[in-house]
Enzyme design. Structure first.
Site, PDB file in Angstrom:
ATOM      1  N   LYS A 186     -12.324  -4.786   1.866  1.00 44.69           N
ATOM      2  CA  LYS A 186     -11.796  -3.966   2.945  1.00 44.69           C
ATOM      3  C   LYS A 186     -12.720  -2.776   3.133  1.00 44.69           C
ATOM      4  O   LYS A 186     -12.932  -1.988   2.206  1.00 44.69           O
ATOM      5  CB  LYS A 186     -10.387  -3.502   2.596  1.00 44.69           C
ATOM      6  CG  LYS A 186      -9.782  -2.573   3.628  1.00 44.69           C
ATOM      7  CD  LYS A 186      -8.345  -2.268   3.311  1.00 44.69           C
ATOM      8  CE  LYS A 186      -7.763  -1.289   4.306  1.00 44.69           C
ATOM      9  NZ  LYS A 186      -6.381  -0.945   3.994  1.00 44.69           N
ATOM     10  N   CYS A 201      -3.925   6.269   0.010  1.00 40.77           N
ATOM     11  CA  CYS A 201      -3.384   5.001  -0.511  1.00 40.77           C
ATOM     12  C   CYS A 201      -3.014   5.076  -1.986  1.00 40.77           C
ATOM     13  O   CYS A 201      -2.773   4.051  -2.624  1.00 40.77           O
ATOM     14  CB  CYS A 201      -4.388   3.872  -0.280  1.00 40.77           C
ATOM     15  SG  CYS A 201      -4.827   3.681   1.467  1.00 40.77           S
ATOM     16  N   ARG A 214     -11.099   7.672   3.614  1.00 38.84           N
ATOM     17  CA  ARG A 214     -10.843   6.650   2.587  1.00 38.84           C
ATOM     18  C   ARG A 214     -12.144   6.098   1.980  1.00 38.84           C
ATOM     19  O   ARG A 214     -12.150   5.062   1.357  1.00 38.84           O
ATOM     20  CB  ARG A 214     -10.054   5.499   3.202  1.00 38.84           C
ATOM     21  CG  ARG A 214      -8.717   5.887   3.797  1.00 38.84           C
ATOM     22  CD  ARG A 214      -7.750   4.701   3.758  1.00 38.84           C
ATOM     23  NE  ARG A 214      -6.703   4.749   4.774  1.00 38.84           N
ATOM     24  CZ  ARG A 214      -5.693   5.607   4.789  1.00 38.84           C
ATOM     25  NH1 ARG A 214      -5.594   6.530   3.847  1.00 38.84           N
ATOM     26  NH2 ARG A 214      -4.785   5.558   5.749  1.00 38.84           N
ATOM     27  N   LYS A 220     -11.769  -7.637   5.845  1.00 41.50           N
ATOM     28  CA  LYS A 220     -11.187  -6.790   6.871  1.00 41.50           C
ATOM     29  C   LYS A 220     -12.100  -5.622   7.163  1.00 41.50           C
ATOM     30  O   LYS A 220     -12.550  -4.991   6.197  1.00 41.50           O
ATOM     31  CB  LYS A 220      -9.833  -6.297   6.353  1.00 41.50           C
ATOM     32  CG  LYS A 220      -9.137  -5.301   7.241  1.00 41.50           C
ATOM     33  CD  LYS A 220      -7.884  -4.851   6.554  1.00 41.50           C
ATOM     34  CE  LYS A 220      -7.308  -3.706   7.354  1.00 41.50           C
ATOM     35  NZ  LYS A 220      -6.229  -3.063   6.679  1.00 41.50           N
ATOM     36  N   ARG A 224      -3.316   3.399  12.361  1.00 36.38           N
ATOM     37  CA  ARG A 224      -2.874   4.644  11.711  1.00 36.38           C
ATOM     38  C   ARG A 224      -1.940   5.433  12.621  1.00 36.38           C
ATOM     39  O   ARG A 224      -1.052   6.121  12.148  1.00 36.38           O
ATOM     40  CB  ARG A 224      -4.084   5.462  11.264  1.00 36.38           C
ATOM     41  CG  ARG A 224      -4.796   4.759  10.118  1.00 36.38           C
ATOM     42  CD  ARG A 224      -5.971   5.520   9.583  1.00 36.38           C
ATOM     43  NE  ARG A 224      -6.713   4.667   8.650  1.00 36.38           N
ATOM     44  CZ  ARG A 224      -7.903   4.950   8.173  1.00 36.38           C
ATOM     45  NH1 ARG A 224      -8.493   6.086   8.521  1.00 36.38           N
ATOM     46  NH2 ARG A 224      -8.513   4.133   7.337  1.00 36.38           N
ATOM     47  N   CYS A 252      -0.142   4.214   1.617  1.00 34.55           N
ATOM     48  CA  CYS A 252      -0.540   5.197   2.630  1.00 34.55           C
ATOM     49  C   CYS A 252       0.525   5.425   3.701  1.00 34.55           C
ATOM     50  O   CYS A 252       0.627   6.515   4.246  1.00 34.55           O
ATOM     51  CB  CYS A 252      -1.876   4.819   3.274  1.00 34.55           C
ATOM     52  SG  CYS A 252      -1.836   3.286   4.215  1.00 34.55           S
ATOM     53  N   CYS A 307       0.860  -1.178   0.000  1.00 34.56           N
ATOM     54  CA  CYS A 307       0.000   0.000   0.000  1.00 34.56           C
ATOM     55  C   CYS A 307       0.890   1.218   0.000  1.00 34.56           C
ATOM     56  O   CYS A 307       2.071   1.140   0.303  1.00 34.56           O
ATOM     57  CB  CYS A 307      -0.930   0.007   1.214  1.00 34.56           C
ATOM     58  SG  CYS A 307      -2.296   1.185   0.997  1.00 34.56           S
ATOM     59  N   SER A 350      -6.471  -3.607  14.284  1.00 33.39           N
ATOM     60  CA  SER A 350      -5.935  -2.925  15.464  1.00 33.39           C
ATOM     61  C   SER A 350      -7.011  -2.529  16.473  1.00 33.39           C
ATOM     62  O   SER A 350      -6.852  -2.733  17.677  1.00 33.39           O
ATOM     63  CB  SER A 350      -5.130  -1.695  15.028  1.00 33.39           C
ATOM     64  OG  SER A 350      -5.922  -0.830  14.233  1.00 33.39           O
ATOM     65  N   TYR A 360      -2.997  -9.390  15.978  1.00 36.22           N
ATOM     66  CA  TYR A 360      -1.972  -8.952  16.931  1.00 36.22           C
ATOM     67  C   TYR A 360      -1.954  -9.868  18.153  1.00 36.22           C
ATOM     68  O   TYR A 360      -1.069  -9.783  18.989  1.00 36.22           O
ATOM     69  CB  TYR A 360      -2.235  -7.488  17.331  1.00 36.22           C
ATOM     70  CG  TYR A 360      -2.286  -6.594  16.115  1.00 36.22           C
ATOM     71  CD1 TYR A 360      -1.120  -6.140  15.506  1.00 36.22           C
ATOM     72  CD2 TYR A 360      -3.507  -6.260  15.517  1.00 36.22           C
ATOM     73  CE1 TYR A 360      -1.160  -5.368  14.352  1.00 36.22           C
ATOM     74  CE2 TYR A 360      -3.562  -5.492  14.357  1.00 36.22           C
ATOM     75  CZ  TYR A 360      -2.382  -5.045  13.785  1.00 36.22           C
ATOM     76  OH  TYR A 360      -2.424  -4.307  12.636  1.00 36.22           O
ATOM     77  N   GLU A 384     -16.638  -7.653  -5.319  1.00 37.80           N
ATOM     78  CA  GLU A 384     -15.214  -7.313  -5.128  1.00 37.80           C
ATOM     79  C   GLU A 384     -14.371  -8.578  -5.110  1.00 37.80           C
ATOM     80  O   GLU A 384     -13.308  -8.642  -5.732  1.00 37.80           O
ATOM     81  CB  GLU A 384     -15.017  -6.562  -3.798  1.00 37.80           C
ATOM     82  CG  GLU A 384     -15.244  -5.073  -3.880  1.00 37.80           C
ATOM     83  CD  GLU A 384     -14.079  -4.327  -4.524  1.00 37.80           C
ATOM     84  OE1 GLU A 384     -13.141  -4.975  -5.020  1.00 37.80           O
ATOM     85  OE2 GLU A 384     -14.133  -3.081  -4.546  1.00 37.80           O
TER      86      GLU A 384
HETATM   87  C1  PBG Z   1      -3.040   0.135   4.762  1.00 42.28           C
HETATM   88  C2  PBG Z   1      -3.601  -0.724   5.817  1.00 42.28           C
HETATM   89  C3  PBG Z   1      -4.427  -0.374   6.899  1.00 42.28           C
HETATM   90  C4  PBG Z   1      -4.531  -1.512   7.692  1.00 42.28           C
HETATM   91  C5  PBG Z   1      -3.824  -2.520   7.057  1.00 42.28           C
HETATM   92  N1  PBG Z   1      -3.272  -2.019   5.886  1.00 42.28           N
HETATM   93  C6  PBG Z   1      -5.003   0.906   7.329  1.00 42.28           C
HETATM   94  C7  PBG Z   1      -5.937   1.677   6.532  1.00 42.28           C
HETATM   95  O1  PBG Z   1      -6.469   1.244   5.500  1.00 42.28           O
HETATM   96  O2  PBG Z   1      -6.143   2.804   6.955  1.00 42.28           O
HETATM   97  C8  PBG Z   1      -5.259  -1.621   9.000  1.00 42.28           C
HETATM   98  C9  PBG Z   1      -4.747  -2.664   9.923  1.00 42.28           C
HETATM   99  C10 PBG Z   1      -5.235  -2.541  11.328  1.00 42.28           C
HETATM  100  O3  PBG Z   1      -6.023  -1.653  11.679  1.00 42.28           O
HETATM  101  O4  PBG Z   1      -4.808  -3.375  12.125  1.00 42.28           O
HETATM  102  N2  PBG Z   1      -3.861   0.533   3.760  1.00 42.28           N
END
Ligand code: PBG
Length: 323
Positions: free
Chosen positions: A195, A130, A217, A248, A205, A122, A120, A274, A313, A233
């Site tokens: 996603k 991104c 986003r 996700k 972030r 970002c 990615c 996260s 995690y 998708e």
């Molecule tokens: C990057 C990306 C993100 C996450 C994984 N790859 C963040 C986003 O899209 O803002 C999130 C992972 C997480 O929150 O644990 N594009």
């Protein structure tokens, strides 16, 4: 089969009986551990909202991967944090970027540990979006070339799996083409196919400093109320060559995981993100919930919904309990 002839409680009476009728298993084989790589040496800095999760320099990442492998966890996914961010995400495809260096170092010591890289822009763009931005818009097609070059640089470094998380249209085909042209036909593409534009990414972030400087986003990540669109998708990404598809976040989207499991005969991953981690940690710290039990129940529910792999995690903690 009706009460009082049938009594479902009979097979729940003891732990041994419960073990015998248990339908879903969580194994260490299902776990993938995310890691955040920074430049430098000897750096291990905890992320505020993610107790037990760190930004680490390459030397520390290699040590950590040794521990991960010893626990039997089969794979890690790497996120890079660059020294310099710019409009064009230059470090994303730099052979000396933090991720590229980490992949090489890990594979040098632990060739059997599967190394996945998040693809990615970002983390690398000054604005935190991104893709390439023009007049406030994230441009789709010009971003594809950069994403493909980024994936290629990860493959050159030795990545086993590349995982595009940007949600640009057409990126799976662009990446697959570039990898095949350059002789990396064995590198697996794990697509973040579904996603959502989720508030659950907040702590991530903070970890990589990728909160967009303007806007959000929502014009590229999916709208949370949509489920049928998720099927479209996923179908698109499979057609473009994805080997593994991912949903996700995980817990708020278990229905989506289950629908993809029913519809597609592909390996399926889910990202327990996260925010899902932070909530459990915060609740446990306040003594409001039993963190360990909530963790295991969450992970088994993601398996029950149909995911083969879980990016989490919690991987190390869960692996210890499963030990
Ligand atoms: C990057 C990306 C993100 C996450 C994984 N790859 C963040 C986003 O899209 O803002 C999130 C992972 C997480 O929150 O644990 N594009």
């Amino acid at each position: 089969m009706q009460y009082p002839i049938y009594r479902p409680r009979r097979t729940r009476r003891t732990e041994t009986l419960r073990r015998m009728v248990r339908e879903t298993r969580l194994s260490v084989d299902n776990l993938i551990y995310p890691l955040f790589v920074v430049h430098g040496k000897g750096i291990k800095k905890e992320i505020g909202a993610m107790p037990g999760v760190y930004q680490m320099s390459v030397d520390e990442i290699v040590k950590e991967c040794g521990e991960v492998a010893d626990l039997g966890i089969p794979a890690v996914i790497l996120f890079g944090i660059p020294d310099v961010k710019d409009e064009m995400a230059s470090e994303a495809h730099d052979p000396h970027g933090s991720v590229q260096l980490a992949v090489g170092a890990i594979k040098g010591v632990l060739p059997d540990l599967v190394v996945i890289t998040d693809v990615c822009l970002c983390e690398y763009t000054s604005h935190g979006h991104c893709g390439i931005v023009q007049d406030g818009d994230v441009l789709n097609d010009p971003t594809l070339e950069l994403l493909a070059r980024t994936a290629l640089s990860h493959a050159h470094a030795g990545a086993d799996i590349v995982a595009p998380s940007d949600m640009m249209d057409g990126r799976i085909a662009a990446i697959r083409d570039m990898l095949d042209e350059e002789g990396f036909d064995q590198v697996i593409v794990l697509s973040y196919a579904v996603k959502y534009a989720s508030a659950f990414y907040g702590p991530f972030r903070e970890a990589v400093g990728s909160t967009p400087l303007f806007g959000d986003r929502k014009a590229y990540q999916m709208d949370p109320p949509n489920a049928v669109e998720a099927l479209r998708e996923a179908a698109l990404d499979i057609e473009e060559g994805a080997d593994i598809i991912m949903v996700k976040p995980a817990l708020p989207y278990l229905d989506i995981i289950a629908r993809l499991r029913d519809r597609f005969d592909m390996p399926l991953a889910a990202y327990n993100v996260s925010g899902e981690y932070s909530m459990v940690k915060a609740g446990a710290r306040l003594d409001w919930i039993d963190g360990e039990r909530v963790m295991m129940e969450s992970l088994i529910s993601i398996r029950r919904a149909g995911a083969n792999m879980i990016l989490t995690y919690f991987a190390k903690e869960a692996a210890r309990l499963l030990g």
